[in-house]
Structures are given as structure tokens and as C-alpha cells.
Write an enzyme that holds these catalytic residues in place. Structure first.
Site, PDB file in Angstrom:
ATOM      1  N   CYS A  53      46.544 -15.897 102.201  1.00  0.00           N
ATOM      2  CA  CYS A  53      47.959 -15.689 102.513  1.00  0.00           C
ATOM      3  C   CYS A  53      48.794 -15.301 101.299  1.00  0.00           C
ATOM      4  O   CYS A  53      49.968 -14.936 101.439  1.00  0.00           O
ATOM      5  CB  CYS A  53      48.534 -16.943 103.143  1.00  0.00           C
ATOM      6  SG  CYS A  53      47.690 -17.427 104.660  1.00  0.00           S
ATOM      7  N   CYS A 111      53.601 -25.261 113.551  1.00  0.00           N
ATOM      8  CA  CYS A 111      52.617 -24.232 113.206  1.00  0.00           C
ATOM      9  C   CYS A 111      53.237 -22.842 113.228  1.00  0.00           C
ATOM     10  O   CYS A 111      53.794 -22.414 114.246  1.00  0.00           O
ATOM     11  CB  CYS A 111      51.446 -24.271 114.188  1.00  0.00           C
ATOM     12  SG  CYS A 111      50.629 -25.871 114.291  1.00  0.00           S
ATOM     13  N   ILE A 151      50.876 -16.072 113.240  1.00  0.00           N
ATOM     14  CA  ILE A 151      50.574 -14.800 112.600  1.00  0.00           C
ATOM     15  C   ILE A 151      51.223 -13.685 113.412  1.00  0.00           C
ATOM     16  O   ILE A 151      51.563 -13.866 114.588  1.00  0.00           O
ATOM     17  CB  ILE A 151      49.057 -14.566 112.484  1.00  0.00           C
ATOM     18  CG1 ILE A 151      48.391 -14.615 113.858  1.00  0.00           C
ATOM     19  CG2 ILE A 151      48.440 -15.553 111.517  1.00  0.00           C
ATOM     20  CD1 ILE A 151      46.932 -14.192 113.853  1.00  0.00           C
ATOM     21  N   HIS A 207      54.369 -14.297 110.047  1.00  0.00           N
ATOM     22  CA  HIS A 207      53.415 -14.312 108.938  1.00  0.00           C
ATOM     23  C   HIS A 207      52.329 -13.253 109.114  1.00  0.00           C
ATOM     24  O   HIS A 207      51.202 -13.574 109.483  1.00  0.00           O
ATOM     25  CB  HIS A 207      52.814 -15.706 108.834  1.00  0.00           C
ATOM     26  CG  HIS A 207      51.889 -15.919 107.686  1.00  0.00           C
ATOM     27  ND1 HIS A 207      52.002 -15.238 106.481  1.00  0.00           N
ATOM     28  CD2 HIS A 207      50.803 -16.756 107.549  1.00  0.00           C
ATOM     29  CE1 HIS A 207      51.044 -15.643 105.663  1.00  0.00           C
ATOM     30  NE2 HIS A 207      50.296 -16.549 106.290  1.00  0.00           N
TER      31      HIS A 207
END
Length: 411
Positions: free
Chosen positions: A90, A219, A222, A358
Site C-alpha cells: 500500500c 475496514c 479498495i 484506496h
């Protein structure tokens, strides 16, 4: 830092988009983000001298490696330039920035393009989790977990609880602040998401457990996306500024950086840190390397933080490694308003990874881009009043790779 690096401009794609559903891929991301970055930086692609690309898993998600060449395919003006891809989970985008900075500081090049990108929503959730799991120690950790990274960061939360105690209300409030910030970010993945009552609480109906003690809103998700910035050395930046009637002090610069890597296995890192002041001493060292290189005394010299919060526990841990509070005390600044956009030290005013999204390879570049927007007053609805210095903190894997930058302007 002995050799400041100036950020002339940059751009990012909309992190809410699902590019595969549009029949588009990595090349299309590049053909969108690169012209936008060059336009914002007021440079032509022909002025770029070196290219660095951040990406975790193009070959797994999109069947495409050799992304340095793909960047050249996206813009003929970049053909013939040195171009390198960087992978650090990441933190891939941030390591691309570190490498570009080293190139400029060495005197080899004056202008660098850094682009981070990832296509990740073109496969099932389980397949995506398996692809991402390759950034852990394959076959040695999270082997029985359905989702490797929620499981591993749940282990971080368990370790935090064992050392300090952990009330889920702290994690829930951290996430709630992030999503509230993201609602004002026009490029955030979660800007239009709705959160019914109980979304940030221990409510098994609306906020179910994912792995261990981590729940749905703990959480990050992505997503697909790209971000790019154009960096320049001081001589080029001074000429660039003068040609536009600007003072060099008005141009955002990377005045300090830190970059450290620990061993891969999470259990080894946690075992080694027991009895110390920090869960992850190398993360603390990375951030303080950036302070030192920028000539700062510490977090009190910083106006805004752009931090890695792939999970709410990641954000809580990072707050403490910044030097803002001691270990186990992060909940105090989560609850007292300190880290809210109008607080004493705003954290992730655009939503961070939890809300902004992300796309793994793009995240570190997006952080620096957002930081430059803040220090130049161009952050729009997520602007923090008076922001002149931002620290970014990007981590890869289970805090394996850590990269920090200080971004500031003197004007």
C-alpha cells in the site's frame, strides 16, 4: 531537507468509479489522469525527464506488468524516458515519490512525473482479497482467514487491546469522522454512502463483524483509481515560478521525508516491539525522520495530517506514532475533537482511505497531492483554514513499509 522538491501540480481520478464496468482499464486511467496532471502543473509532457510508477498488482488484477512502458504508451511525449515501477504494497506510490526525489536530488534530472494507479474492482471480493494477500507472508500468516488484511489488522487491534485496552467506540468514532469528511470530497469513493443509526457501533445488524474485532465501517475499501504529480528541483521550480509571476515560497515543496522497512511477518514485528514505547518503532522512526529532515521539532509544528487509515485501528495506531499522544492515549484525541477538520490537528480532511478510497498504488501519491492542495488553499470544501504544513504517513503491508513526507509552503 538539504534539497527541497517542489510539487508543480497534479491530478487524480474519481475514486468512486468502477472502470471495468465502463469497459475501461489501466491505460484509460493514464490517458485521463496524465493530461489533467500536466495541465494543473502547467507543464508539457515533453518537459518531464524521468517517470516513476507506483503499483501493487497490475499483473494480478489486470494481467498487465511493465507499467513504465504503459505510461509511455499513454502519452507519446514520455516515450524514450527512463521509467520504473515501484511496489511496496500500500506504500507503492510513496516509494515511487521517494525514488523520484532521489533522482532529482542527485542532479540527474530536474523534472519527474510520479503516477500511482490500480485497477481492483474488476474481480470478485474474494479474488481481490487473495490478490491483496500476496503482500502478507504467503503461507505463513492469515492462512485460515477469508479476508487476509482485515484478519491481520484485527491482530493489531488485539495486540493494542492487550497492551493498552481498546474500546470499540474509539474505532467507531475514528471511522465516523473519516466518513463525515469524505462526504464533502467530490472525488471520494464514499461521498454518497448512507450510514443508518448504529453504523459505527457494535451493532451486528448494520455494522457486522468482518474479521476478529473489526467491523464493516472499521475496514477501508479498495477501489480503482490513479493519481499523478509533477516534481521539480529548486532551480527548475524557481524558473517555473518566475515565469508565472510567483515567488518560489508560494510553491508547495516536500521539505522532509522518512522511509523505513521492517520484517514481513506481523507476529515478528509485534514480538520485537514488546516492552518498547511503540507497537511499531520503525513507524515512529519514519515519521520523526521526516520531521528532522524538514527541520521540525515534532507534531506541534504540523497543521494537518494525511495518514494511512486502511482500517480504523491503523489510524489509531498512527496517531500515537506521530508523537501526538503516548501509546494507548489515542482515544482521547479521537473523542475530544482534536482530529476533526475544525480541530487542533485535522486528520484526513478529505476522508482518508476509509472514505476517499484506496486504489493501492495511487494512495501515497494522492496523499501528497491532497497535501499540496491544503497548503496552497486549493482544497475546496475540505480545506483546513490556515494550513501551511502537512505530514503524510503511508504504510504498506502490516506496517512493514512506512513512508512519511512533510509538505509545506512558506507563503
Amino acid at each position: 531537507m538539504a534539497h527541497d522538491l517542489y510539487v508543480l501540480g497534479g491530478a487524480q481520478t474519481d475514486f468512486a468509479r468502477n472502470w471495468a464496468k465502463e469497459g475501461l482499464g489501466l491505460l484509460d486511467m493514464l490517458t485521463e489522469v496524465l493530461p489533467a496532471a500536466f495541465a494543473d502543473a502547467q507543464v508539457q509532457s515533453s518537459e518531464v525527464q524521468v517517470v516513476h510508477v507506483g503499483n501493487l498488482a497490475g499483473e494480478l488484477f489486470a494481467g498487465q506488468a511493465q507499467l513504465g512502458g504503459l505510461v509511455a504508451a499513454a502519452d507519446p511525449g514520455l516515450v524514450g524516458l527512463p521509467s520504473t515501477r515501484h511496489e511496496a504494497a500500500c506504500a507503492s506510490g510513496s516509494t515511487a515519490l521517494v525514488a523520484a526525489g532521489a533522482d532529482i536530488a542527485s542532479g540527474r534530472y530536474d523534472v519527474a512525473l510520479v503516477v500511482g494507479l490500480e485497477l481492483m474492482r474488476n474481480v470478485s471480493a474474494k479474488q481481490a482479497a487473495d490478490h491483496l494477500g500476496t503482500a502478507a507472508w504467503a503461507g505463513r500468516e492469515a492462512v485460515d482467514a477469508e479476508y487476509a488484511w482485515p484478519a491481520l489488522f484485527a491482530e493489531v487491534a488485539d495486540e493494542y487491546e492487550a497492551r493498552y485496552g481498546l474500546d470499540h467506540a474509539v474505532l467507531g468514532r475514528f471511522a465516523e469522522i473519516a466518513f463525515a469528511n469524505g462526504a464533502d470530497n467530490p472525488l471520494a469513493q464514499a461521498r454518497d454512502w448512507a450510514f443508518p443509526a448504529g453504523s459505527f457501533a457494535e451493532d451486528d445488524d448494520v455494522n457486522p463483524l468482518v474479521e476478529g474485532r473489526l467491523r464493516k465501517t472499521d475496514c477501508g475499501r479498495i477501489t480503482d483509481g490513479a493519481a499523478a504529480v509533477v516534481l521539480a528541483g529548486p532551480d527548475y521550480a524557481a524558473e517555473w515560478a518566475a515565469a508565472r509571476g510567483l515567488d518560489l515560497e508560494q510553491i508547495p515543496r516536500l521539505s522532509g521525508f522518512g522511509h523505513r522497512t521492517d520484517t514481513l511477518l506481523l507476529a515478528d514485528k509485534l514480538d520485537a516491539s514488546r516492552g518498547t514505547d511503540h507497537l511499531f518503532p520503525h513507524l515512529h522512526g519514519t515519521i520523526h525522520d521526516a520531521y528532522r529532515r524538514a527541520g521540525l521539532s515534532g507534531i506541534d509544528d504540523v497543521d494537518v495530517v494525511e495518514m494511512h487509515d486502511c482500517f480504523s485501528i491503523t489510524g489509531l495506531v498512527t496517531l500515537e506514532h506521530l508523537g501526538l499522544v503516548a501509546g494507548g492515549k489515542g482515544g482521547e484525541v479521537v473523542h475530544d475533537g482534536t482530529i476533526e477538520r475544525t480541530g487542533r490537528l485535522p486528520v484526513n480532511p478529505g476522508g482518508g482511505l476509509l472514505a476517499a478510497g484506496h486504489p493501492v498504488g495511487a494512495t501515497g501519491v494522492r496523499m501528497v497531492l491532497d497535501a499540496t492542495r491544503q497548503v496552497t488553499g486549493r482544497a475546496g470544501a475540505v480545506q483546513v483554514d490556515g494550513a501551511r504544513r502537512v505530514v503524510t504517513v503511508n504504510v504498506g503491508g502490516s506496517f512493514t513499509t512506512a513512508v512519511a513526507f512533510v509538505v509545506e509552503t512558506g507563503a
